[in-house]
Design a protein around this motif. Structure first.
Motif, short mmCIF file in Angstrom:
data_model
loop_
_atom_site.label_atom_id
_atom_site.label_comp_id
_atom_site.label_asym_id
_atom_site.label_seq_id
_atom_site.Cartn_x
_atom_site.Cartn_y
_atom_site.Cartn_z
N PHE A 30 10.24 -16.12 -21.27
CA PHE A 30 11.20 -17.21 -21.45
C PHE A 30 12.63 -16.69 -21.34
O PHE A 30 13.44 -17.21 -20.59
N ILE A 31 12.94 -15.66 -22.12
CA ILE A 31 14.31 -15.17 -22.24
C ILE A 31 14.84 -14.66 -20.91
O ILE A 31 15.95 -15.02 -20.47
N VAL A 32 14.09 -13.80 -20.26
CA VAL A 32 14.57 -13.20 -19.01
C VAL A 32 14.67 -14.24 -17.90
O VAL A 32 15.65 -14.27 -17.15
N THR A 33 13.68 -15.12 -17.81
CA THR A 33 13.71 -16.14 -16.76
C THR A 33 14.91 -17.06 -16.92
O THR A 33 15.62 -17.35 -15.94
N LEU A 34 15.16 -17.52 -18.13
CA LEU A 34 16.34 -18.35 -18.37
C LEU A 34 17.62 -17.58 -18.12
O LEU A 34 18.59 -18.12 -17.57
N GLY A 35 17.64 -16.31 -18.50
CA GLY A 35 18.82 -15.47 -18.26
C GLY A 35 19.13 -15.33 -16.78
O GLY A 35 20.30 -15.40 -16.37
N VAL A 36 18.10 -15.15 -15.96
CA VAL A 36 18.32 -15.03 -14.51
C VAL A 36 18.80 -16.36 -13.93
O VAL A 36 19.67 -16.39 -13.06
N ILE B 25 16.83 -10.13 -9.04
CA ILE B 25 17.80 -9.14 -9.53
C ILE B 25 17.92 -7.98 -8.55
O ILE B 25 19.04 -7.55 -8.22
N ALA B 26 16.80 -7.45 -8.08
CA ALA B 26 16.83 -6.30 -7.17
C ALA B 26 17.53 -6.64 -5.86
O ALA B 26 18.17 -5.77 -5.24
N LEU C 150 16.21 -1.96 -12.95
CA LEU C 150 15.62 -2.75 -14.03
C LEU C 150 14.86 -3.96 -13.47
O LEU C 150 13.81 -4.34 -14.00
N GLY C 151 15.41 -4.54 -12.40
CA GLY C 151 14.73 -5.66 -11.78
C GLY C 151 13.35 -5.29 -11.27
O GLY C 151 12.38 -6.03 -11.44
N ALA D 19 6.46 -3.47 -15.86
CA ALA D 19 6.20 -3.40 -17.29
C ALA D 19 5.38 -4.60 -17.75
O ALA D 19 4.50 -4.49 -18.62
N THR D 20 5.66 -5.76 -17.17
CA THR D 20 4.92 -6.97 -17.54
C THR D 20 3.44 -6.83 -17.19
O THR D 20 2.56 -7.27 -17.95
#
Length: 288
Positions: free
Chosen positions: A121-127, A216-217, A228-229, A235-236
């Motif tokens: 949730f957090i990363v997807t909304l952040g992107v 991101i990449a 990180l992208g 990692a997921t």
């Protein structure tokens, strides 16, 4: 004499109307003919209120439909056995070993439980916010990739109910949320009745994280951000396997759904979303 033509934003030619043709000798230059489809395909500056509403309604609809899919336990268990059998035939049935090895490190598996429950949730909304602010010209097309990916995943949940490894009969997998008493997956513990237990194929943790990672990449400038992208979906994948919430083949399903999303967006906008101009004017005209 041949008819004069004009070129639209999408690169197609159109025959001017009689009124436009009558201006040919008057010194008035006819403007381009824009169809409704051309306007819909032209990148425009996103509107904040509309995007917030769209994301909220889309996720609510996705959750409603996903959880409304019948929980076909018998078929889901049978499909899980089939998937695991195929992995054994390929010599890549490593989920059990990863699950037990990482579960033995309490702090690591607890962290992964929280990772699984929150970061998608957090990363997807952040992107999405990052795209909205820094890449408005690419926002709509890239957001369409995400929505199409999520939408087609619903077909997988309906057509191929699948039990996660932690629910397999005789699989001897550890449900890490239950074992460590952590707040984690909606499909574990006391929250299990709020979510479809057998909607594991495809994995949207992978679909969404790979969407984030590729975005991101591709668009970020700092090398560390690009790294990180690329690391995030990797990692997921480790997390979904270690927590016994998915087979690695579920991740393949997520990749297929994402490929569909990119294809649909590319066909609609005429090019890969990342190749669209970064900025747009308020009226939808492209700028560099």
């Amino acid at each position: 004499m041949g008819e004069a033509t004009v070129r639209t934003l999408a690169g197609r030619t159109a025959t001017p109307s009689p009124i436009e043709g009558s201006n040919a000798g008057s010194g008035v230059r006819p403007g381009p003919v824009h169809t409704r489809m051309d306007r819909l395909r032209t990148p425009r500056r996103p509107r904040l209120w509309f995007e917030i509403l769209l994301v909220a309604v889309s996720y609510w609809t996705y959750s409603l439909i996903r959880n409304a899919v019948p929980e076909q336990r018998r078929e889901a268990m049978r499909n899980a056995d089939s998937v695991y059998d195929w992995e054994h035939r390929l010599g890549l049935a490593f989920e059990h070993g990863v699950n037990h090895a990482i579960d033995s490190v309490s702090w690591l598996i607890v962290g992964m439980n929280y990772y699984y429950a929150t970061l998608h949730f957090i990363v997807t909304l952040g992107v999405l916010v990052w795209l909205y602010h820094w890449h408005p010209g690419r926002y709509a097309a890239t957001r369409l990739v995400l929505l199409a990916t999520t939408g087609v995943a619903l077909l997988g949940y309906y057509l191929f109910p699948l039990a996660p490894p932690r629910l397999m009969a005789g699989g001897h997998f550890i449900d890490t949320v239950v074992a460590h008493h952590t707040w984690g997956s909606m499909a574990s513990g006391n929250l299990a009745n709020m979510s479809n237990q057998y909607a594991a194929m495809p994995s949207m943790h992978i679909g969404w994280s790979l969407w984030c990672g590729v975005t991101i990449a591709t668009l970020a400038r700092p090398v560390w951000a690009k790294a990180l992208g690329l690391l995030y979906p990797t990692a997921t994948l480790v997390v979904i396997v270690a927590t016994a919430n998915h087979f690695w083949l579920d991740a393949v399903g997520g990749v297929i759904c994402l490929s569909f999303g990119f294809t649909l967006s590319g066909l609609w906008y005429g090019r890969l979303s990342y190749r669209l101009p970064r900025q747009v004017k308020a009226g939808g005209l492209k700028t560099a």
